[in-house]
Design a protein around this motif. Sequence first.
Motif, PDB file in Angstrom:
ATOM      1  N   SER A  50      -5.371  13.428 -11.578  1.00 23.52           N
ATOM      2  CA  SER A  50      -4.971  12.295 -10.892  1.00 23.52           C
ATOM      3  C   SER A  50      -3.155  12.197 -10.883  1.00 23.52           C
ATOM      4  O   SER A  50      -2.811  11.279 -10.405  1.00 23.52           O
ATOM      5  CB  SER A  50      -5.316  11.079 -11.829  1.00 23.52           C
ATOM      6  OG  SER A  50      -4.798  10.945 -12.910  1.00 23.52           O
TER       7      SER A  50
ATOM      8  N   MET B 221      -1.241   8.540 -16.376  1.00 19.93           N
ATOM      9  CA  MET B 221      -2.091   7.634 -15.350  1.00 19.93           C
ATOM     10  C   MET B 221      -1.353   6.247 -14.889  1.00 19.93           C
ATOM     11  O   MET B 221      -1.833   5.744 -13.997  1.00 19.93           O
ATOM     12  CB  MET B 221      -3.583   7.186 -15.716  1.00 19.93           C
ATOM     13  CG  MET B 221      -4.463   8.138 -16.370  1.00 19.93           C
ATOM     14  SD  MET B 221      -5.879   7.642 -16.808  1.00 19.93           S
ATOM     15  CE  MET B 221      -5.698   7.049 -18.387  1.00 19.93           C
TER      16      MET B 221
ATOM     17  N   PHE C 191      -1.782   2.491 -11.093  1.00 21.11           N
ATOM     18  CA  PHE C 191      -2.245   3.174 -12.263  1.00 21.11           C
ATOM     19  C   PHE C 191      -3.500   3.984 -11.655  1.00 21.11           C
ATOM     20  O   PHE C 191      -4.147   3.681 -10.599  1.00 21.11           O
ATOM     21  CB  PHE C 191      -2.876   1.952 -12.691  1.00 21.11           C
ATOM     22  CG  PHE C 191      -3.987   2.651 -13.888  1.00 21.11           C
ATOM     23  CD1 PHE C 191      -3.412   3.084 -15.145  1.00 21.11           C
ATOM     24  CD2 PHE C 191      -5.149   1.859 -13.976  1.00 21.11           C
ATOM     25  CE1 PHE C 191      -4.509   3.504 -15.925  1.00 21.11           C
ATOM     26  CE2 PHE C 191      -6.154   2.132 -14.910  1.00 21.11           C
ATOM     27  CZ  PHE C 191      -5.880   3.102 -15.989  1.00 21.11           C
ATOM     28  N   ARG C 192      -3.556   5.352 -12.052  1.00 18.94           N
ATOM     29  CA  ARG C 192      -4.480   6.234 -11.577  1.00 18.94           C
ATOM     30  C   ARG C 192      -5.422   6.538 -12.682  1.00 18.94           C
ATOM     31  O   ARG C 192      -5.297   7.551 -13.332  1.00 18.94           O
ATOM     32  CB  ARG C 192      -3.911   7.618 -11.209  1.00 18.94           C
ATOM     33  CG  ARG C 192      -3.010   7.634  -9.837  1.00 18.94           C
ATOM     34  CD  ARG C 192      -3.854   7.462  -8.780  1.00 18.94           C
ATOM     35  NE  ARG C 192      -4.803   8.818  -8.521  1.00 18.94           N
ATOM     36  CZ  ARG C 192      -4.347   9.912  -7.933  1.00 18.94           C
ATOM     37  NH1 ARG C 192      -3.349  10.098  -7.695  1.00 18.94           N
ATOM     38  NH2 ARG C 192      -5.296  10.975  -8.130  1.00 18.94           N
ATOM     39  N   PRO C 193      -6.641   5.872 -12.621  1.00 19.77           N
ATOM     40  CA  PRO C 193      -7.604   5.922 -13.753  1.00 19.77           C
ATOM     41  C   PRO C 193      -8.501   7.214 -13.509  1.00 19.77           C
ATOM     42  O   PRO C 193      -9.191   7.565 -14.270  1.00 19.77           O
ATOM     43  CB  PRO C 193      -8.331   4.803 -13.921  1.00 19.77           C
ATOM     44  CG  PRO C 193      -8.168   4.162 -12.324  1.00 19.77           C
ATOM     45  CD  PRO C 193      -6.888   4.488 -11.931  1.00 19.77           C
TER      46      PRO C 193
END
Length: 222
Positions: A18, A120, A165-167
């Motif tokens: 991510s 993230m 936010f990159r979960p």
Amino acid sequence: MKKILVFAAAMFAAVALSAQEKGDMYISGTFNVSTGNTVEAQGTTTVKTPGVTRFGIAPEFGIFVIDGLEVNVGVGYSLQKEQNNQGAVNLDPTVKPLYDNTNMFGIRAGLNYHVKICDMFYWAPGVKFLLDFGSTRSQVSVSETSKLGSNTDFTFRVSMLKFEFRPGQHFGIAFEAGNLDYTTSTIKEPDPIDNTKEYKTRNNNFNWNLNYGAQIGFKYYF
């Protein structure tokens, strides 16, 4: 223990995938529809007044040209529709409603630089150029319209309070809490006496919004 290690490895791989790396691409955008009405009652008489109807759509595409640096472009369209002869309709229900329609088109282009704060989670300050143009036409009859005016807006925007936010590999959540905008607006209106001439007005505005109209957006990465 083995299951824990496998789970930890999977989480680490998801975080690594991510990252905001060169070649990552995404699609995003906005969509909105709103309408309503007002009902007034006096004795046995009820008057229903339609509100303003609004529609808007603005898709966006972004790509990371180098690690951390995102370039994005987008287009937009919006419509505002408002009845202009409600008084006549109230007096005579057989009168057909007439409307003022404002159609606007937009072009956007921007840059964001992603700074990793922790796994993230990124700080993504950037700049954006926005161009909006369109016109308003008014129905004078069911089959005839007249142009009320046109306007063109150019905005330069600086966004310092922007985060992402990159979960997961394909999903991002963007949060924006304030912008610094400089806008130049040009408005053209026909001369009420001689419609072959027009008035031209230019307005310059500087706006700084902090935690006002905060926005949350979603991105799909591929």
